[in-house]
Structures are given as structure tokens and as C-alpha cells.
Design a protein around this motif. Structure first.
Motif, PDB file in Angstrom:
ATOM      1  N   LYS A 198       0.830  -1.135  -0.148  1.00  0.00           N
ATOM      2  CA  LYS A 198       0.063   0.043  -0.127  1.00  0.00           C
ATOM      3  C   LYS A 198       0.757   1.364   0.095  1.00  0.00           C
ATOM      4  N   ARG A 199       0.063   2.457  -0.292  1.00  0.00           N
ATOM      5  CA  ARG A 199       1.196   3.432  -0.386  1.00  0.00           C
ATOM      6  C   ARG A 199       1.621   4.021   1.007  1.00  0.00           C
ATOM      7  N   SER A 200       1.015   4.017   2.176  1.00  0.00           N
ATOM      8  CA  SER A 200       1.230   4.187   3.185  1.00  0.00           C
ATOM      9  C   SER A 200       2.611   3.421   3.793  1.00  0.00           C
ATOM     10  N   MET A 201       2.366   2.148   3.343  1.00  0.00           N
ATOM     11  CA  MET A 201       3.513   1.091   3.798  1.00  0.00           C
ATOM     12  C   MET A 201       4.831   1.445   2.898  1.00  0.00           C
ATOM     13  N   ILE A 202       4.490   1.715   1.523  1.00  0.00           N
ATOM     14  CA  ILE A 202       5.659   1.954   1.080  1.00  0.00           C
ATOM     15  C   ILE A 202       6.298   3.396   1.332  1.00  0.00           C
ATOM     16  N   MET A 203       5.840   4.334   1.761  1.00  0.00           N
ATOM     17  CA  MET A 203       6.256   5.689   2.024  1.00  0.00           C
ATOM     18  C   MET A 203       7.065   5.060   3.566  1.00  0.00           C
ATOM     19  N   ARG A 204       6.363   4.261   4.399  1.00  0.00           N
ATOM     20  CA  ARG A 204       7.009   4.272   5.606  1.00  0.00           C
ATOM     21  C   ARG A 204       8.244   3.099   5.701  1.00  0.00           C
ATOM     22  N   ARG A 205       8.034   2.138   4.734  1.00  0.00           N
ATOM     23  CA  ARG A 205       9.243   1.190   4.734  1.00  0.00           C
ATOM     24  C   ARG A 205      10.079   1.128   3.547  1.00  0.00           C
ATOM     25  N   VAL A 206       9.785   1.851   2.723  1.00  0.00           N
ATOM     26  CA  VAL A 206      10.663   2.037   1.380  1.00  0.00           C
ATOM     27  C   VAL A 206      11.228   3.538   1.331  1.00  0.00           C
ATOM     28  N   ILE A 207      10.534   4.253   1.005  1.00  0.00           N
ATOM     29  CA  ILE A 207      10.949   5.466   0.636  1.00  0.00           C
ATOM     30  C   ILE A 207      11.613   6.353   1.717  1.00  0.00           C
ATOM     31  N   LEU A 208      10.984   6.418   3.143  1.00  0.00           N
ATOM     32  CA  LEU A 208      11.657   7.073   4.292  1.00  0.00           C
ATOM     33  C   LEU A 208      12.864   6.595   4.582  1.00  0.00           C
ATOM     34  N   PRO A 209      13.085   5.293   4.681  1.00  0.00           N
ATOM     35  CA  PRO A 209      14.322   4.910   5.257  1.00  0.00           C
ATOM     36  C   PRO A 209      15.775   5.316   4.163  1.00  0.00           C
ATOM     37  N   GLN A 210      15.088   5.238   2.985  1.00  0.00           N
ATOM     38  CA  GLN A 210      16.295   5.708   1.913  1.00  0.00           C
ATOM     39  C   GLN A 210      16.217   7.264   2.053  1.00  0.00           C
ATOM     40  N   ALA A 211      15.217   7.959   2.141  1.00  0.00           N
ATOM     41  CA  ALA A 211      15.468   9.335   2.197  1.00  0.00           C
ATOM     42  C   ALA A 211      16.199   9.750   3.347  1.00  0.00           C
ATOM     43  N   MET A 212      16.283   9.087   4.317  1.00  0.00           N
ATOM     44  CA  MET A 212      16.621   9.500   5.825  1.00  0.00           C
ATOM     45  C   MET A 212      18.499   9.902   5.567  1.00  0.00           C
ATOM     46  N   ARG A 213      19.148   9.519   4.610  1.00  0.00           N
ATOM     47  CA  ARG A 213      20.510   9.650   4.192  1.00  0.00           C
ATOM     48  C   ARG A 213      20.588  11.066   4.050  1.00  0.00           C
ATOM     49  N   ILE A 214      19.634  11.754   3.127  1.00  0.00           N
ATOM     50  CA  ILE A 214      19.719  13.026   2.619  1.00  0.00           C
ATOM     51  C   ILE A 214      19.192  13.948   3.531  1.00  0.00           C
ATOM     52  N   ILE A 215      18.160  13.414   4.543  1.00  0.00           N
ATOM     53  CA  ILE A 215      17.388  14.536   5.339  1.00  0.00           C
ATOM     54  C   ILE A 215      18.252  14.861   6.728  1.00  0.00           C
ATOM     55  N   ILE A 216      18.899  13.611   7.052  1.00  0.00           N
ATOM     56  CA  ILE A 216      19.591  13.813   8.255  1.00  0.00           C
ATOM     57  C   ILE A 216      20.632  15.063   8.296  1.00  0.00           C
ATOM     58  N   PRO A 217      21.695  15.294   7.636  1.00  0.00           N
ATOM     59  CA  PRO A 217      22.405  16.310   7.755  1.00  0.00           C
ATOM     60  C   PRO A 217      21.839  17.834   7.690  1.00  0.00           C
ATOM     61  N   PRO A 218      20.937  18.250   6.967  1.00  0.00           N
ATOM     62  CA  PRO A 218      20.516  19.694   6.991  1.00  0.00           C
ATOM     63  C   PRO A 218      19.472  19.385   8.342  1.00  0.00           C
ATOM     64  N   THR A 219      18.788  18.502   8.796  1.00  0.00           N
ATOM     65  CA  THR A 219      18.100  18.663   9.910  1.00  0.00           C
ATOM     66  C   THR A 219      19.068  18.676  11.174  1.00  0.00           C
ATOM     67  N   GLY A 220      20.329  18.004  10.945  1.00  0.00           N
ATOM     68  CA  GLY A 220      21.146  18.534  11.998  1.00  0.00           C
ATOM     69  C   GLY A 220      21.419  19.843  12.310  1.00  0.00           C
ATOM     70  N   ASN A 221      21.855  20.312  11.163  1.00  0.00           N
ATOM     71  CA  ASN A 221      21.881  21.647  11.034  1.00  0.00           C
ATOM     72  C   ASN A 221      20.815  22.636  11.645  1.00  0.00           C
ATOM     73  N   GLU A 222      19.612  22.238  11.272  1.00  0.00           N
ATOM     74  CA  GLU A 222      18.329  22.961  11.898  1.00  0.00           C
ATOM     75  C   GLU A 222      18.286  22.601  13.203  1.00  0.00           C
ATOM     76  N   THR A 223      18.751  21.429  13.779  1.00  0.00           N
ATOM     77  CA  THR A 223      18.650  21.150  15.198  1.00  0.00           C
ATOM     78  C   THR A 223      19.565  22.437  16.043  1.00  0.00           C
ATOM     79  N   ILE A 224      20.705  22.426  15.360  1.00  0.00           N
ATOM     80  CA  ILE A 224      21.569  23.110  16.087  1.00  0.00           C
ATOM     81  C   ILE A 224      21.224  24.787  15.964  1.00  0.00           C
TER      82      ILE A 224
END
Length: 328
Positions: A198-224
Motif C-alpha cells: 500500500k502507499r502508506s507502507m511504501i512511504m514508511r518502509r521503502v521511501i522514508l528509510p532511503q530518504a533519511m540519508r539525505i534528510i539527516i545532515p540538514p536536519t542536524g543543522n536545523e537542530t543546532i
């Protein structure tokens, strides 16, 4: 006359091998010396200048009010970022929705909160009880109420502070999350759909885990950045965070510079810890990517112009990271 034969790193004889000498880079050495001298001058000026009053700094570094301010600053940062991340994921998914209403609401939210200063938003949250005296639950567009409460008992100064910070930060993080989602190969979602997910499972189990590699660095900057933005919650007004605590002490003893240094030391310490956590998260979410060596010894065919007795991996380098992701 026999030719001179010199063995290479693998012990293989190579006739007439050239012994290349490295090029001297005097420019980098001179630059390093100049930078080191300037750094030493800066450190000496900081340590020996009596106007910094380091004795006052050490006296108030672990002051009770200062430590309380550090605690509230950390609490505001953590709560605001957790709420902002959840909202950002929802907003980013809404931006990619096929429903035009969801896309429009997400776009308007991001446009509004990115377009107004965070200080102004915090001022409005401080005036929330004036604008909306009571919060109630009932039938929309009617006067029927099932439950109501005074706004001041719910939207306290602390709650107004983290709500204002979180709502503002969510607008920026939403664009970061959206960029991470769009960076994932569409074939990953197509493969998951082919498996009946399903679309929700695809987003949760497939898309988001792979996107985290790109999301984490700028999110760390935003946290600081959020850590330092907490100094603006005086607009609510909330007066227990680190910057206000040190300012209050400075105004009482008429020593602004030492107390500014106290605040700076604590901000630098917390920022250093956050940078370490960011690095650990980047390694965790990037562990599906590996660098594969080019020209593995003994397994590659001879390069053009080489014989079987010569090294087969003249160039020691790695190729681009290859993702071991979800494949149908």
C-alpha cells in the motif's frame, strides 16, 4: 649489461621502473604556518586580556540559574524539534499528495511560516490568551460546546514557546523532507507497488528509510539552529532559558562580557554534542551505502599495455557509493 629490476609492492619484478618524487608544495606549508601564528595570537589575546574577566566566567559557569537555563534550553530544543519533525513529514507527504486540497494547505502553511519572522510568531503566541480567551470543543459553526477551558491554563509561557518554535521550524523541515523524498529513485516505489504494498507502507518502509540519508545532515543543522533560536523566546515572554538567565545575572552584577562568555561556552558544548549525535545518525542511516574498490587485486583482467606479470590495479580508488536498497 643487465637491466636494473626493482620489485613493486606485490613483489613482482618491473624492469626500469621509474622512482617518482613527490612535488613540493611550499604554498600549503606557508599557509599553515601563517594560520597557526594567527590562531596563537588569538588564543593569547583571549587568555591574557584582563577585560574578559575569566575569574567571573569560572565563578558563574556552573551557577544554579545558568544550569537551570541550560536545562530549559535543551528541553525547548528537543520538544520543538520532535514536534517539528513529525509535522514536517506530514506536510511533505501532503505536498506530494494527489489531493489538491492537501497540497494547497501544505503550500500555504510553508509559505506563511517561512514568510514571517519567528520573533513575530512568538509574540503572537504570547498574546494567544488575549486573542482567544477560551478553548472549546463542540459542533463547528454553532454555539454548541461540549468542553471549554481558559486559554491561559493551557497556553502557558513554556507551551507557547515550544509551540511557536515547532510550528515555524516545521515549515523549513518540510522542504528538507520533501527534497529527501524526491531524491529516492521512483523505481523503488514502483517495485513496491508491483509487490502489492500500500502507499502508506511504501512511504514508511521503502521511501522514508532511503530518504533519511539525505534528510539527516540538514536536519542536524536545523537542530543546532533551533538551539540558538531558543534565545528568542523572550518574545513570549519565557524567561528561564540560558540567554535570559545569563543576561539577568549580567544586569545584576554589571558584568555583561563574562556572562556572554558563559553563555557561549554552554552553547558551544551543547552544539558539539549535537554534532556528534548527527554524525552517528548519518553513519546509521548511511550503512546501506558502501564504497566498492576498483581493480581488486588478482581479480581484474590486465589493463591495456600490461602483461600478466605486472600489477593489475595501478589505480587505488573507490567508485561512487552503491545503494543496497529495496529491490523487487
Amino acid at each position: 649489461m643487465p637491466h636494473h629490476v626493482e620489485p613493486d609492492g606485490e613483489g613482482l619484478p618491473i624492469p626500469n621502473r621509474i622512482s617518482a618524487k613527490p612535488v613540493r608544495r611550499t604554498g600549503s606549508i606557508v599557509a599553515a604556518v601563517v594560520v597557526a601564528i594567527l590562531a596563537a595570537m588569538l588564543v593569547k589575546g583571549l587568555v591574557t586580556n584582563p577585560r574578559f574577566e575569566w575569574n567571573i566566567v569560572w565563578k558563574y559557569l556552573f551557577n544554579e540559574r545558568v544550569l537551570e537555563g541550560v536545562g530549559y534550553t535543551l528541553l525547548l530544543t528537543v520538544i520543538s524539534m520532535v514536534v517539528a519533525i513529525v509535522l514536517a513529514v506530514i506536510l511533505a507527504i501532503m505536498r506530494k499528495s494527489v489531493n489538491p486540497v492537501l497540497r494547497g494547505v501544505s503550500w500555504f502553511y510553508i509559505w506563511f511560516f517561512r514568510g514571517t519572522p519567528v520573533y513575530t510568531q512568538l509574540v503572537f503566541w504570547g498574546l494567544f490568551a488575549v486573542l482567544i480567551p477560551r478553548l472549546s470543543i463542540g459542533i463547528p459553526l454553532t454555539s454548541v460546546e461540549f468542553w471549554s477551558v481558559d486559554s491561559q491554563t493551557v497556553i502557558t509561557a513554556f507551551n507557547a514557546a515550544w509551540i511557536g518554535l515547532a510550528l515555524n521550524e516545521a515549515a523549513y523541515l518540510a522542504e528538507i523532507v520533501r527534497a529527501g523524498l524526491e531524491a529516492v529513485d521512483p523505481g523503488q516505489a514502483e517495485a513496491a507497488q508491483a509487490l502489492g504494498m500500500k502507499r502508506s507502507m511504501i512511504m514508511r518502509r521503502v521511501i522514508l528509510p532511503q530518504a533519511m540519508r539525505i534528510i539527516i545532515p540538514p536536519t542536524g543543522n536545523e537542530t543546532i539552529g533551533m538551539l540558538k533560536t531558543t534565545s528568542l523566546v523572550l518574545a513570549v515572554p519565557f524567561t528561564l532559558e540560558l540567554q535570559y538567565a545569563t543576561n539577568a545575572i549580567a544586569n545584576r552584577i554589571y558584568k555583561p562580557i563574562p556572562l556572554l562568555i558563559v553563555a557561549s561556552i554552554w552553547y558551544l558544548l551543547i552544539t558539539s554534542i549535537l554534532m556528534v549525535i548527527q554524525s552517528m545518525l548519518e553513519k546509521h542511516f548511511g550503512k546501506g551505502f558502501e564504497a566498492r574498490p576498483v581493480g581488486t587485486k588478482g581479480k581484474q583482467p590486465p589493463l591495456p599495455g600490461k602483461t600478466e606479470g605486472e600489477p593489475k590495479d595501478d589505480v587505488d580508488k573507490t567508485n561512487e557509493a552503491a545503494f543496497l536498497g529495496y529491490n523487487a
